[in-house]
Design an enzyme around this catalytic site. Structure first.
Site, PDB file in Angstrom:
ATOM      1  N   LYS A 175       0.874  -1.178   0.000  1.00 40.79           N
ATOM      2  CA  LYS A 175       0.000   0.000   0.000  1.00 40.79           C
ATOM      3  C   LYS A 175       0.905   1.220   0.000  1.00 40.79           C
ATOM      4  O   LYS A 175       1.646   1.447   0.958  1.00 40.79           O
ATOM      5  CB  LYS A 175      -0.898   0.035   1.241  1.00 40.79           C
ATOM      6  CG  LYS A 175      -1.938   1.146   1.140  1.00 40.79           C
ATOM      7  CD  LYS A 175      -2.507   1.579   2.462  1.00 40.79           C
ATOM      8  CE  LYS A 175      -1.609   2.502   3.217  1.00 40.79           C
ATOM      9  NZ  LYS A 175      -1.303   3.806   2.562  1.00 40.79           N
ATOM     10  N   PRO A 177       1.644   5.541  -0.799  1.00 34.86           N
ATOM     11  CA  PRO A 177       1.061   6.784  -0.277  1.00 34.86           C
ATOM     12  C   PRO A 177      -0.048   7.307  -1.202  1.00 34.86           C
ATOM     13  O   PRO A 177       0.211   7.615  -2.366  1.00 34.86           O
ATOM     14  CB  PRO A 177       2.261   7.735  -0.255  1.00 34.86           C
ATOM     15  CG  PRO A 177       3.187   7.216  -1.312  1.00 34.86           C
ATOM     16  CD  PRO A 177       2.964   5.743  -1.432  1.00 34.86           C
ATOM     17  N   SER A 229       5.330   6.998  10.720  1.00 32.03           N
ATOM     18  CA  SER A 229       5.497   7.600  12.045  1.00 32.03           C
ATOM     19  C   SER A 229       5.590   6.530  13.135  1.00 32.03           C
ATOM     20  O   SER A 229       5.103   5.403  12.975  1.00 32.03           O
ATOM     21  CB  SER A 229       4.331   8.548  12.330  1.00 32.03           C
ATOM     22  OG  SER A 229       3.123   7.839  12.304  1.00 32.03           O
ATOM     23  N   GLU A 250      10.601   0.999   9.898  1.00 36.90           N
ATOM     24  CA  GLU A 250      11.471   2.167   9.674  1.00 36.90           C
ATOM     25  C   GLU A 250      10.663   3.384  10.107  1.00 36.90           C
ATOM     26  O   GLU A 250       9.830   3.869   9.348  1.00 36.90           O
ATOM     27  CB  GLU A 250      11.826   2.298   8.187  1.00 36.90           C
ATOM     28  CG  GLU A 250      12.626   1.169   7.623  1.00 36.90           C
ATOM     29  CD  GLU A 250      14.071   1.216   8.079  1.00 36.90           C
ATOM     30  OE1 GLU A 250      14.486   2.221   8.704  1.00 36.90           O
ATOM     31  OE2 GLU A 250      14.783   0.244   7.831  1.00 36.90           O
ATOM     32  N   LEU A 251      10.913   3.870  11.315  1.00 28.24           N
ATOM     33  CA  LEU A 251      10.010   4.879  11.872  1.00 28.24           C
ATOM     34  C   LEU A 251      10.691   6.244  11.953  1.00 28.24           C
ATOM     35  O   LEU A 251      11.761   6.445  11.405  1.00 28.24           O
ATOM     36  CB  LEU A 251       9.496   4.395  13.221  1.00 28.24           C
ATOM     37  CG  LEU A 251       8.868   2.991  13.160  1.00 28.24           C
ATOM     38  CD1 LEU A 251       8.367   2.553  14.516  1.00 28.24           C
ATOM     39  CD2 LEU A 251       7.753   2.909  12.116  1.00 28.24           C
ATOM     40  N   CYS A 284      13.127  11.462   7.329  1.00 31.32           N
ATOM     41  CA  CYS A 284      13.202  10.891   8.685  1.00 31.32           C
ATOM     42  C   CYS A 284      14.598  11.065   9.294  1.00 31.32           C
ATOM     43  O   CYS A 284      14.738  11.119  10.504  1.00 31.32           O
ATOM     44  CB  CYS A 284      12.770   9.429   8.689  1.00 31.32           C
ATOM     45  SG  CYS A 284      13.659   8.437   7.508  1.00 31.32           S
ATOM     46  N   GLU A 381       8.975  15.220  16.326  1.00 32.78           N
ATOM     47  CA  GLU A 381       9.559  15.334  14.993  1.00 32.78           C
ATOM     48  C   GLU A 381       8.848  16.430  14.196  1.00 32.78           C
ATOM     49  O   GLU A 381       7.658  16.296  13.899  1.00 32.78           O
ATOM     50  CB  GLU A 381       9.381  13.989  14.292  1.00 32.78           C
ATOM     51  CG  GLU A 381      10.211  13.847  13.070  1.00 32.78           C
ATOM     52  CD  GLU A 381      10.077  12.446  12.455  1.00 32.78           C
ATOM     53  OE1 GLU A 381       9.148  11.716  12.800  1.00 32.78           O
ATOM     54  OE2 GLU A 381      10.925  12.121  11.611  1.00 32.78           O
TER      55      GLU A 381
HETATM   56  P1  NAD Z   1       0.772   9.588   9.669  1.00 30.10           P
HETATM   57  O1  NAD Z   1       1.279   8.934  10.882  1.00 30.10           O
HETATM   58  O2  NAD Z   1      -0.709   9.833   9.558  1.00 30.10           O
HETATM   59  O3  NAD Z   1       1.157   8.748   8.362  1.00 30.10           O
HETATM   60  C1  NAD Z   1       2.481   8.353   8.075  1.00 30.10           C
HETATM   61  C2  NAD Z   1       2.390   7.282   6.988  1.00 30.10           C
HETATM   62  O4  NAD Z   1       1.772   6.118   7.512  1.00 30.10           O
HETATM   63  C3  NAD Z   1       1.518   7.678   5.801  1.00 30.10           C
HETATM   64  O5  NAD Z   1       2.117   7.196   4.617  1.00 30.10           O
HETATM   65  C4  NAD Z   1       0.178   6.987   6.051  1.00 30.10           C
HETATM   66  O6  NAD Z   1      -0.508   6.651   4.858  1.00 30.10           O
HETATM   67  C5  NAD Z   1       0.606   5.744   6.770  1.00 30.10           C
HETATM   68  N1  NAD Z   1      -0.388   5.259   7.712  1.00 30.10           N
HETATM   69  C6  NAD Z   1      -1.063   5.981   8.634  1.00 30.10           C
HETATM   70  N2  NAD Z   1      -1.879   5.182   9.362  1.00 30.10           N
HETATM   71  C7  NAD Z   1      -1.705   3.925   8.874  1.00 30.10           C
HETATM   72  C8  NAD Z   1      -2.262   2.648   9.206  1.00 30.10           C
HETATM   73  N3  NAD Z   1      -3.124   2.498  10.229  1.00 30.10           N
HETATM   74  N4  NAD Z   1      -1.854   1.579   8.494  1.00 30.10           N
HETATM   75  C9  NAD Z   1      -0.954   1.698   7.484  1.00 30.10           C
HETATM   76  N5  NAD Z   1      -0.404   2.870   7.135  1.00 30.10           N
HETATM   77  C10 NAD Z   1      -0.768   3.972   7.832  1.00 30.10           C
HETATM   78  O7  NAD Z   1       1.543  10.940   9.512  1.00 30.10           O
HETATM   79  P2  NAD Z   1       1.591  12.018   8.342  1.00 30.10           P
HETATM   80  O8  NAD Z   1       0.809  13.228   8.742  1.00 30.10           O
HETATM   81  O9  NAD Z   1       1.311  11.418   7.000  1.00 30.10           O
HETATM   82  O10 NAD Z   1       3.127  12.342   8.417  1.00 30.10           O
HETATM   83  C11 NAD Z   1       3.627  13.018   9.525  1.00 30.10           C
HETATM   84  C12 NAD Z   1       4.532  12.175  10.356  1.00 30.10           C
HETATM   85  O11 NAD Z   1       4.786  10.890   9.809  1.00 30.10           O
HETATM   86  C13 NAD Z   1       5.877  12.844  10.420  1.00 30.10           C
HETATM   87  O12 NAD Z   1       5.918  13.721  11.501  1.00 30.10           O
HETATM   88  C14 NAD Z   1       6.836  11.706  10.553  1.00 30.10           C
HETATM   89  O13 NAD Z   1       7.044  11.435  11.913  1.00 30.10           O
HETATM   90  C15 NAD Z   1       6.135  10.516   9.999  1.00 30.10           C
HETATM   91  N6  NAD Z   1       6.685  10.042   8.724  1.00 30.10           N
HETATM   92  C16 NAD Z   1       7.841   9.350   8.757  1.00 30.10           C
HETATM   93  C17 NAD Z   1       8.382   8.896   7.578  1.00 30.10           C
HETATM   94  C18 NAD Z   1       9.687   8.139   7.559  1.00 30.10           C
HETATM   95  O14 NAD Z   1      10.363   8.145   6.542  1.00 30.10           O
HETATM   96  N7  NAD Z   1      10.055   7.448   8.631  1.00 30.10           N
HETATM   97  C19 NAD Z   1       7.736   9.146   6.382  1.00 30.10           C
HETATM   98  C20 NAD Z   1       6.532   9.853   6.384  1.00 30.10           C
HETATM   99  C21 NAD Z   1       6.009  10.279   7.578  1.00 30.10           C
END
Ligand code: NAD
Length: 476
Positions: A175, A177, A229, A250-251, A284, A381
């Protein structure tokens, strides 16, 4: 606007329409709608699971030479198609075209690395206690994998997981983005064109929590890989644990930067500013909390602010742009909240600090000085173009502060002292320690975190570990 057709990819077929729910994909630089992304319904997910299960039965027995050939072909396609894919990624994700193109070219290297490394998935023979016994350790593909990748590096995050799964002999349902889907669809098309059997790779979209819940609970899925996240990672790891499935996580991170009194200040400021605004700070491993020694603090701040002031913000399609918009509307108020909190705690905004007054989701490159350790910027973050700077005067104290958060992804140290460099490498609680430069995320080096930042590594010779199980065979 020329943008990629959007679809699901299940069992070798691109699927769209047919009464499925959908969501709009928006250009973050303009707010314009680019396309309609179909969501997978229950029947689609069921079909993807069954296709992956069937495909795995054949793919697990495939020769590593055949897997390598497909991965090498994908590397070649990535280089050939880089310009078109980069343009679509800039449209839906916002990053400058040059960054998008670099992401693609580095991903071609990832595919090549996995092609080479998958031929070296070795087992071993263990000397037996009796001469007539043979004891062997076999490494076998774990099975069907469910993977979830985010929007910040849409191509890179997905291809690393897909190459590792495919190279190990697994099938995968990914899945990607929903906000920036074009890159993942480009990957699906390449594997298709390279001759990957139907069902080995499947791409689905939808409400993230609904899809992850269905896939992780399914007995067909044996492994879960997530990048995103910490909060979501913990939920998914808990669900995977309840169903006894392996995980790679990978968080997020909150990377400390330590600039020692003996550092090359001008060089550190230049490199840090450039890296801070990479992908508008939505990285990240972005340098996140700056600890600068008292003796060079003012000189560093002056040089760093001057470098950040040079950053040209704009639409990623404009070749003069150094930094594009944030990827979503929701990230703009999140930035403002960080700046306001720091101000309320006595910090000084030295540059920027505001959204840009134009269409799209833009925020100024921002530097905040004298930030106390309890400010949100120093503990949560920000995932944006904000650099908070604090002072230190004692090495023990700065190492303690650097290690004080639950995160442990990346850390950066600038020093000309071998002793300090060695000590930082030894003491910092991080999966990746970069001294005097930025060198993480190459295909041949392991990428991953400790503490709340995750479980497992991607890349390096560790890359297949999460996709293999160990079988012991003893024979007389
Ligand atoms: P978010 O936590 O809502 O989503 C982060 C990612 O996880 C998105 O791609 C989302 O589609 C996916 N996701 C969310 N809930 C999910 C679930 N229940 N099951 C599967 N996938 C799910 O946050 P956001 O607003 O999109 O991004 C902000 C935060 O996310 C940032 O502050 C950062 O901490 C984190 N982030 C980290 C990375 C990384 O490379 N580690 C990448 C993107 C976002």
């Amino acid at each position: 606007m020329n943008y990629t057709p959007l679809a699901l990819y299940i069992d070798g077929e691109l699927l769209a329409g047919d009464g499925r729910r959908h969501q709009d994909v928006v250009n973050p630089a303009t707010g314009e709608i680019l396309g309609r992304l179909p969501h997978a319904d229950a029947a689609d997910l069921d079909r993807a699971l069954r296709a992956a299960q069937r495909a795995f039965e054949g793919w697990r027995l495939s020769s590593p030479m055949d897997r390598a050939a497909i991965l090498r072909q994908v590397a070649a396609f990535t280089r050939e198609r880089a310009d078109a894919i980069a343009r679509h990624m800039t449209l839906d994700q916002g990053k400058p075209l040059a960054e998008a193109r670099n992401e693609l070219l580095s991903c071609a290297d990832h595919a090549d690395w996995h092609a080479e490394e998958c031929r070296r998935i070795y087992g071993r023979v263990i000397p037996a206690r009796k001469p007539e016994i043979r004891q062997m350790v076999l490494r076998e593909p774990v099975g069907v994998c469910a993977a979830f990748t985010p929007w910040n590096f849409p191509y890179n995050q997905a291809i690393r997981k897909i190459c590792a799964a495919v190279g190990a002999g697994c099938a995968i349902i990914l899945k990607g983005p929903e906000d920036a889907p074009s890159a993942v669809l480009a990957i699906a098309r390449m594997f298709h064109d390279a001759g990957l059997p139907p069902g080995v790779l499947n791409v689905v979209w939808g409400v993230p929590s609904e899809i992850s819940d269905t896939l992780i609970r399914s007995p067909i899925v044996r492994k879960v890989s997530f990048t995103g996240s910490v909060a979501v990672g913990k939920q998914l790891a808990a669900l995977a644990g309840a169903h006894m499935k392996r995980v790679t996580m990978e968080l997020g991170g909150h990377s400390p930067v330590i600039v020692h009194e003996d550092a090359d200040v001008a060089r550190a400021a230049r490199h840090l500013a450039r890296f801070k605004v990479h992908n508008a700070g939505q990285v990240c491993i972005s340098p996140t909390r700056f600890y600068v020694h008292d003796r060079i603090h003012d000189a560093f701040v002056e040089a760093f602010v001057a470098e950040m002031r040079k950053v040209r913000v704009g639409d990623g399609l404009d070749e003069h742009t150094d930094m594009g918009p944030l990827a979503h509307a929701r990230r703009v108020p999140a930035m403002t909240r960080f700046v306001e909190d720091a101000r309320a705690r006595g910090a000084r905004v030295l540059l920027g600090g505001n959204p840009l007054d134009r269409p799209g989701f833009f925020f100024e490159p921002t530097v905040v000085g004298d930030v106390p350790d309890d400010a949100l910027l120093m503990t949560e973050e920000p995932f944006g173009p904000i650099a908070p700077i604090a002072r230190f005067s004692d090495e023990d104290d700065v190492l303690r502060r650097a290690n004080a958060l639950p995160y442990g992804l990346s850390a950066y140290v600038f020093t000309c002292s071998l002793r300090r460099a060695h000590r930082a490498a030894q003491e910092l609680q991080a999966g990746m320690v970069n001294i005097n430069h930025f060198g993480s995320a190459l295909p041949e080096t392991p990428f991953g975190g400790v503490k709340d930042s995750g479980i497992g590594s991607e890349g390096g010779s560790e890359t297949f570990d999460g996709y293999l199980v160990t079988k012991f065979v003893t024979q007389i």
